[in-house]
Scaffold this motif. Sequence first.
Motif, short mmCIF file in Angstrom:
data_model
loop_
_atom_site.label_atom_id
_atom_site.label_comp_id
_atom_site.label_asym_id
_atom_site.label_seq_id
_atom_site.Cartn_x
_atom_site.Cartn_y
_atom_site.Cartn_z
N ASN A 1 4.10 -1.50 8.28
CA ASN A 1 4.67 -0.16 8.14
C ASN A 1 6.16 -0.23 8.47
OD1 ASN A 1 5.45 2.51 8.39
ND2 ASN A 1 3.63 3.16 9.52
N THR B 1 -1.82 -4.65 6.88
CA THR B 1 -0.90 -3.67 6.30
C THR B 1 0.21 -3.36 7.30
OG1 THR B 1 -2.72 -2.68 5.05
CG2 THR B 1 -0.70 -1.38 5.27
N SER C 1 0.86 -1.17 0.00
CA SER C 1 0.00 0.00 0.00
C SER C 1 0.90 1.23 0.00
CB SER C 1 -0.88 -0.01 1.26
OG SER C 1 -1.56 1.21 1.42
N LYS C 2 0.60 2.22 -0.79
CA LYS C 2 1.41 3.44 -0.94
C LYS C 2 2.73 3.12 -1.65
CE LYS C 2 -0.31 5.73 3.25
NZ LYS C 2 0.10 6.35 4.55
N ASN C 3 3.64 2.43 -0.94
CA ASN C 3 4.92 2.04 -1.52
C ASN C 3 5.42 0.78 -0.81
OD1 ASN C 3 6.55 2.85 0.87
ND2 ASN C 3 5.92 4.93 0.27
N LYS D 1 -6.68 1.02 9.43
CA LYS D 1 -6.40 0.01 8.40
C LYS D 1 -6.40 -1.40 8.98
CE LYS D 1 -3.44 2.93 5.44
NZ LYS D 1 -3.47 4.16 6.25
#
Length: 336
Positions: free
Chosen positions: A160, A158, A134-136, A216
Motif C-alpha cells: 500500500n 499486497t 490491486s486496485k491501482n 488481505k
Amino acid sequence: MRRAIYTILMAFGIFLLVMPLTIPVFYTSADFSVFNTKWNGASNFGRLLYEETNIMPVITSYNSFGLGEREGVLLILGPDLSYSSLEIDEIKKFLENGGTLVLIDDFGTGNDILTGLNLTARFTGLIPIDVFYSKNYNFPELVRILDPQLSVGVDKLTLNVPSVIVGAEGSIYTSKVAVIGNNQRQLPIMSELEYGNGRIILFSDPSVFINDMFEKNEPFIRNFVRYIKADVIYIDEAHHTSFNPYAVGTVVIKRSLDKMKAFYVILGVAVLAILIESGLALEGISRVVNALLGKIFKEEEKSLDDVIEELKKEGYDEKVLRKIIREIQTGKKLGD
C-alpha cells in the motif's frame, strides 16, 4: 457457626471464578499504532503479537527506557519523529547485546537510525510502479518471497504505497519489471542484516500491517509475527507524532462458571473442614511447632572426651575419671 463459615468460603471461591474482569484500554488515532483500532491503526497486528509472545509498548525515549540493557525484539512501525543520538546509542547497545531491531518504514524517520548505525542500507522513498497490482499501481502485489518461513500459505503480498530498500540484499522483492524512479529494476521490500551480536530486519511498507490491509495480508502477517518472535517484543509508540491517547476506557470480560474449578473449590473446603473438625489440623500444627522448637532449643551433645577435659580443668584426675567410665560401661560397681 462453623457450617456457616464453610458455606461462606465455598461461595467466595465460586464468586472469584465468575467475577468479571475489568481491563484498561487505551485509544489513539496515531497512524500505525497498535492501540488504534481504526483503519489506519495496527491493533490487529498488535493482537497477533500479543497471542504469540509478551509485548511491551515503549512510550518514552529509549535512553529513559533503558533499551540497551534489555533483550528481545524492538519493533518500530511507521515512525515519523526523529531519533536522538542518545536513542541511537541505546539501539547500538541493544543490538550488540544480541537484540533484534525490526524497522518497518517507508517515508518516515527510519533512515535516521540506519545512518546512526553507519549502515549503507536505506529506505529510498521511491514508490515502485509494477504491472502487478490491486486496485491501482499504488497497491502492487508481490509473489517473490524467498524466505520459506514467510511464504508458507501466502499466494501474494499486497502493498500500500510502499517504498523500496537499497544497499542490502533482500528476502522479498518487487518484480523484475517494476519501474523505480526512472529505471526498470528489482529492489527489496524486506532485508535482513547482522549487527554486532544481533540482527536488523528492514521492511519498506508499514501499511501492510494496518487494519485496513489486515484481511488481505493475514497469512503473511502471521508468518511475519512468528518470524520475529522472541521472549518479549518492545513496540515503539514514542515516535508516532499523534500517539497521545485521547481516551482511556475499560473492557469488562464476563466469565462463565467452570464446573471442574467449582468442584475443586468445594473439595478444598471439605478437606479443610475434615481436618479442622477431626483435630488433625491442630495436631499437625502442634507437631510442626514442637519440631521447630526442638531444633531451636536442642542442646548439642557432648562427647566423653569433652566432658573429661572440662572436669580436668576443674581439678579432677583424668585417670580416675576414665576408670569410673570404664567401670560404668562394663557394669562393675564403683570401688570393686
